[in-house]
Scaffold this motif. Structure first.
Motif, PDB file in Angstrom:
ATOM      1  N   GLY A 300      -7.206   5.500   2.666  1.00 34.72           N
ATOM      2  CA  GLY A 300      -7.430   6.841   2.152  1.00 34.72           C
ATOM      3  C   GLY A 300      -8.679   7.449   2.739  1.00 34.72           C
ATOM      4  O   GLY A 300      -9.192   7.022   3.773  1.00 34.72           O
ATOM      5  N   GLY A 301      -9.211   8.441   2.042  1.00 34.54           N
ATOM      6  CA  GLY A 301     -10.425   9.079   2.518  1.00 34.54           C
ATOM      7  C   GLY A 301     -11.660   8.233   2.281  1.00 34.54           C
ATOM      8  O   GLY A 301     -12.637   8.326   3.025  1.00 34.54           O
ATOM      9  N   THR A 302     -11.608   7.368   1.253  1.00 27.61           N
ATOM     10  CA  THR A 302     -12.795   6.607   0.856  1.00 27.61           C
ATOM     11  C   THR A 302     -12.657   5.115   1.094  1.00 27.61           C
ATOM     12  O   THR A 302     -13.614   4.461   1.488  1.00 27.61           O
ATOM     13  CB  THR A 302     -13.092   6.862  -0.642  1.00 27.61           C
ATOM     14  OG1 THR A 302     -13.218   8.276  -0.861  1.00 27.61           O
ATOM     15  CG2 THR A 302     -14.371   6.172  -1.076  1.00 27.61           C
ATOM     16  N   THR A 303     -11.474   4.536   0.867  1.00 29.24           N
ATOM     17  CA  THR A 303     -11.330   3.089   0.883  1.00 29.24           C
ATOM     18  C   THR A 303     -10.137   2.627   1.711  1.00 29.24           C
ATOM     19  O   THR A 303      -9.221   3.386   2.014  1.00 29.24           O
ATOM     20  CB  THR A 303     -11.157   2.545  -0.553  1.00 29.24           C
ATOM     21  OG1 THR A 303     -10.063   3.234  -1.170  1.00 29.24           O
ATOM     22  CG2 THR A 303     -12.415   2.739  -1.375  1.00 29.24           C
ATOM     23  N   PHE A 304     -10.188   1.328   2.076  1.00 28.83           N
ATOM     24  CA  PHE A 304      -9.050   0.623   2.657  1.00 28.83           C
ATOM     25  C   PHE A 304      -8.583  -0.384   1.620  1.00 28.83           C
ATOM     26  O   PHE A 304      -9.367  -1.194   1.126  1.00 28.83           O
ATOM     27  CB  PHE A 304      -9.448  -0.093   3.948  1.00 28.83           C
ATOM     28  CG  PHE A 304      -8.351  -0.959   4.519  1.00 28.83           C
ATOM     29  CD1 PHE A 304      -7.401  -0.413   5.363  1.00 28.83           C
ATOM     30  CD2 PHE A 304      -8.259  -2.305   4.206  1.00 28.83           C
ATOM     31  CE1 PHE A 304      -6.378  -1.198   5.883  1.00 28.83           C
ATOM     32  CE2 PHE A 304      -7.247  -3.098   4.709  1.00 28.83           C
ATOM     33  CZ  PHE A 304      -6.302  -2.537   5.561  1.00 28.83           C
ATOM     34  N   LEU A 305      -7.288  -0.348   1.271  1.00 28.13           N
ATOM     35  CA  LEU A 305      -6.739  -1.182   0.211  1.00 28.13           C
ATOM     36  C   LEU A 305      -5.615  -2.049   0.770  1.00 28.13           C
ATOM     37  O   LEU A 305      -4.801  -1.581   1.563  1.00 28.13           O
ATOM     38  CB  LEU A 305      -6.185  -0.319  -0.933  1.00 28.13           C
ATOM     39  CG  LEU A 305      -7.089   0.790  -1.471  1.00 28.13           C
ATOM     40  CD1 LEU A 305      -6.307   1.671  -2.433  1.00 28.13           C
ATOM     41  CD2 LEU A 305      -8.296   0.194  -2.154  1.00 28.13           C
ATOM     42  N   ALA A 306      -5.571  -3.300   0.334  1.00 29.24           N
ATOM     43  CA  ALA A 306      -4.512  -4.205   0.772  1.00 29.24           C
ATOM     44  C   ALA A 306      -3.948  -4.945  -0.433  1.00 29.24           C
ATOM     45  O   ALA A 306      -4.695  -5.506  -1.239  1.00 29.24           O
ATOM     46  CB  ALA A 306      -5.052  -5.208   1.788  1.00 29.24           C
ATOM     47  N   GLY A 307      -2.615  -4.924  -0.565  1.00 32.46           N
ATOM     48  CA  GLY A 307      -1.944  -5.636  -1.645  1.00 32.46           C
ATOM     49  C   GLY A 307      -0.788  -6.449  -1.090  1.00 32.46           C
ATOM     50  O   GLY A 307      -0.385  -6.276   0.066  1.00 32.46           O
ATOM     51  N   LEU A 308      -0.248  -7.338  -1.913  1.00 31.37           N
ATOM     52  CA  LEU A 308       0.845  -8.203  -1.486  1.00 31.37           C
ATOM     53  C   LEU A 308       2.037  -8.070  -2.423  1.00 31.37           C
ATOM     54  O   LEU A 308       1.871  -7.991  -3.648  1.00 31.37           O
ATOM     55  CB  LEU A 308       0.404  -9.669  -1.476  1.00 31.37           C
ATOM     56  CG  LEU A 308      -0.618 -10.113  -0.428  1.00 31.37           C
ATOM     57  CD1 LEU A 308      -0.917 -11.596  -0.607  1.00 31.37           C
ATOM     58  CD2 LEU A 308      -0.117  -9.851   0.976  1.00 31.37           C
ATOM     59  N   ILE A 309       3.222  -8.067  -1.826  1.00 36.81           N
ATOM     60  CA  ILE A 309       4.479  -8.158  -2.565  1.00 36.81           C
ATOM     61  C   ILE A 309       5.172  -9.422  -2.077  1.00 36.81           C
ATOM     62  O   ILE A 309       5.412  -9.585  -0.875  1.00 36.81           O
ATOM     63  CB  ILE A 309       5.357  -6.925  -2.312  1.00 36.81           C
ATOM     64  CG1 ILE A 309       4.661  -5.658  -2.815  1.00 36.81           C
ATOM     65  CG2 ILE A 309       6.728  -7.084  -2.971  1.00 36.81           C
ATOM     66  CD1 ILE A 309       5.300  -4.377  -2.327  1.00 36.81           C
ATOM     67  N   VAL A 310       5.446 -10.348  -2.983  1.00 34.32           N
ATOM     68  CA  VAL A 310       6.059 -11.631  -2.634  1.00 34.32           C
ATOM     69  C   VAL A 310       7.346 -11.780  -3.443  1.00 34.32           C
ATOM     70  O   VAL A 310       7.337 -11.642  -4.673  1.00 34.32           O
ATOM     71  CB  VAL A 310       5.098 -12.798  -2.924  1.00 34.32           C
ATOM     72  CG1 VAL A 310       5.780 -14.134  -2.629  1.00 34.32           C
ATOM     73  CG2 VAL A 310       3.829 -12.662  -2.087  1.00 34.32           C
TER      74      VAL A 310
END
Length: 700
Positions: A300-310
């Protein structure tokens, strides 16, 4: 016609998505308007209405529900703009929040920071000691009352806090998660003195063992609850005044929504709401594309986000840490760094280039926005490199100033490092990719998974510009860039497609496995609590699914693993089946042979989760197929673009996404212009438009 709306209020932009349930989805993107974020929300809804060719009143009157993700809670905690809170604790236990269970110096810190013992510091306390008061009472570990509650003392303490001008009171008594009677009576006594006081009880917000984490969670809930109510109540009224008949729902950290009138009571569950929307959107898209294992990446404009779907479900965590204080609230496990499109680039005292975690945010924004920002950001670098169109963002409605971007990079990065502006810009771009790639490796591998078993999804305003770079060394099979009607409003799509999700838990530490009758008793109580909570939501459900899990650990260890429980009925074999699942999960994370059943296993906390699906299908529509794979008809222009420091600027074809069709293939290097974002296809990468309009990047 009926609609479902998703509204994602980020630090820089407010995104909105509307679905009519029949395959039509439209989106809008407007600047976030702090401190009055409701203004940006209404503007985004107005734009959605315009896209649909109706006015805002007509849209809202036909809206079944609005699912809203807000940064209000997390921003309040991080920035310290919270309510003044008082604490009532059991006599002799007030200082647990200041002692911090001997972990205050290390919570939320990286391994490198933990090793640097000379620089370890406790955070500032959540509340000053003069607002942390005690009362006489004692309940034992089995829930038996040993010392009755001194009600006169409670009245004196409550009056003292009211006289100090507190806006909310947190109540956290020893062993209250086993017997909540004293906490509930304290709330009654407080309301006799101050009927409108916001009161939060640990037995309702965090019924888990471990006094410090339970107290910090309860205090933080009290800190943000009043302000969340102050934001949601007028927003809901404004929406209703414009014709909204359906409920306003608020996304929670665990990936589901709760009605806005209930959200302030459980404010702490909304801390990760905007982090969860993208993962839920990824889960819904994966269902349509047949992907079981997905890495979601959101820049986004402020952060980098990482999530997982398993295996089709988001990977969860039993809690999180904010400002070095633990939060006992189930959450989708999302890893984050301050490295978004608005991340500020700088040179430190050692002559090293840094990107983030500070951000230009919505105001003043990157230098190229021309809103008064003078420091360079990742967005400024992408403009100088030719990745962003000089015509601007949002289809030209957001003009960009090349001269301001170049001057900011020259002054703050290029000159201090002895580089040209162009060299400094590509350095910023490559640092962004390296930081994001490092976070992805850690978030996937440390969770015990092989990246080669996953597909990556890349979204957010800046995600499509960087995903080919930060995923290149990860080993994923392909990268899917969601475009079509959701483009960079993908998190808002996830909000619109989310379910109602509620959870309940209780702590009962004991050796495991336990008798199946204990399991039956605990989960019958939890599921009855959830059913009553669902009944209070006042929302029509299509289906309700109950999920069960238990936090287990080896004896003498301090960390638990949330372990799922078989969906079938409880039998004498259930305990052993759960134990087998726990050991399998433990060895996947810690290595084969790491388990040691002979040490003994302990059950700590039992948890049930209700997932109630809303009777509204939010699906992405198929797009028209191309007559051939050649995308020449979508070619807009050619401009000089620099995608890596070795190649430099090269003539690069730029394609208009609006003219691409399913089956078109684009060979890198190339740029795909989308009204709300831009996709980079580097050399050696092929982009293919799939049936949903996504651009699927494959490495050659």
């Amino acid at each position: 016609m009926s609609y479902a709306l998703g509204i994602d209020v980020g630090g820089t932009f407010t995104d909105a998505v509307a679905s009519d349930g029949a395959g039509r989805i439209v989106s809008a993107k407007t600047p976030t308007t702090p401190p009055h974020r409701e203004v940006g929300v209404m503007r985004a809804i107005e734009e959605i209405a315009g896209e649909l060719g109706i006015d805002i009143g007509e849209l809202l009157s036909q809206t079944d529900y609005i699912a809203h993700g807000t940064t209000a809670s997390i921003n309040a905690l991080v920035q310290g703009t919270v309510a003044d809170v008082g604490l009532i604790a059991t006599k002799g236990h007030r200082d647990s929040i200041y002692i911090m269970n001997a972990e205050g110096r290390t919570l939320g810190r990286s391994a490198h920071e933990i090793q640097d013992t000379l620089r370890q510091r406790k955070p500032a306390p959540l509340i000053p000691k003069h607002r942390a008061l005690e009362v006489t009472e004692r309940i034992d570990h089995a829930g038996k009352v040993l010392v009755p509650l001194d009600e006169d003392e409670v009245r004196d303490v409550a009056r003292s806090l009211v006289d100090q001008g507190v806006e909310a009171i947190a109540v956290c008594l020893l062993w209250s998660f086993k017997n909540a009677a004293h906490e509930q009576r304290i709330r009654e006594l407080i309301h006799e003195i101050a009927p409108d006081m916001y009161v939060t009880l640990s037995s309702e917000v965090s019924p888990r063992i471990r006094e410090f984490a339970r107290t910090s969670t309860t205090i933080m809930n009290a800190q943000i609850g009043p302000r969340l109510r102050m934001y949601l109540t007028p927003l809901q009224k404004q929406l209703e005044d414009h014709g909204l008949k359906g409920p306003l729902l608020v996304m929670q950290s665990e990936g589901g929504t709760i009605t806005a009138d209930r959200a302030p009571e459980h404010a702490i569950t909304t801390v990760g709401s905007v982090l969860s929307g993208g993962v839920i959107g990824g889960m819904r898209m994966a269902e349509q594309l047949g992907h079981r294992n997905v890495i979601t990446t959101d820049v986004g404009g402020t952060t980098f986000l990482a999530g997982l779907i398993v295996d089709g479900e988001p990977v969860m965590a039993p809690g999180s840490v904010v400002n070095q204080f633990p939060i006992n609230a189930a959450t989708i496990r999302v890893h984050t760094i301050g490295s978004g499109g608005g991340a500020l680039a700088s040179v430190d005292a050692g002559g090293n280039l840094r990107l983030g975690p500070q951000s230009a945010e919505a105001v003043p924004g990157p230098a190229c926005y021309g809103n008064g920002g003078t420091r360079p950001t990742n967005t400024d670098a992408n403009l100088v490199l030719g990745i962003l169109s000089p015509h601007g963002l949002l289809g030209g409605r957001k003009p960009l100033r090349m001269d301001l971007a170049r001057e900011a990079i020259r002054e703050h990065v290029a000159d201090p490092l002895g580089l040209t502006v162009e060299e400094a810009a590509i350095a910023i771009h490559e640092v962004q990719n390296a930081q994001a790639g490092d976070l992805l490796r850690r978030s996937v591998v440390q969770a015990g998974y092989d990246p080669r078993d996953f597909v990556a999804y890349a979204f957010g305003g800046a995600g499509p510009a960087h995903c080919a770079g930060y995923c290149q060394d990860l080993g994923v099979r392909e990268v899917v860039v969601p475009l079509g009607p959701v483009a960079s409003a993908f998190s808002a799509y996830g909000l619109a497609a989310s379910d109602i999700v509620l959870s309940a838990e209780l702590s009962d530490p004991s050796a495991f496995p336990v008798d199946h009758t204990v399991l039956e008793s605990h989960y019958a109580r939890l599921e009855a609590d959830l059913q009553r909570a669902l009944d209070r939501q006042k929302v029509k459900f299509q289906e309700v699914v109950m999920q069960r899990e238990i936090d287990l650990r080896y004896s003498m260890q301090v960390n638990e693993l949330a372990t799922t429980i078989p969906e079938t009925g409880f039998t004498e074999r259930t305990g052993d089946e759960i134990l087998e699942r726990f050991e399998e999960q433990y060895e996947r994370i810690n290595g084969s042979g790491a388990g040691y059943r002979e040490a003994g296993v302990q059950a700590i906390t039992y948890r049930a989760r209700a997932k109630a699906s809303l009777d509204f299908p939010v699906v992405l529509p198929d797009i028209a197929p191309a007559s051939s794979s050649d995308p020449a008809g979508a070619l807009r222009e050619e401009r000089h673009v620099c995608l890596d420091s070795q190649t430099g600027y090269v003539p690069t074809p730029v394609y208009d996404y609006a003219r691409l069709r399913a089956g078109h293939e684009i060979a890198g290097p190339a740029i795909v212009d989308v009204p709300t974002t831009v996709v980079v296809v580097p050399a050696g990468v092929t982009g293919r438009v799939d049936r949903l309009g996504n651009l699927v990047l494959s490495y050659q």
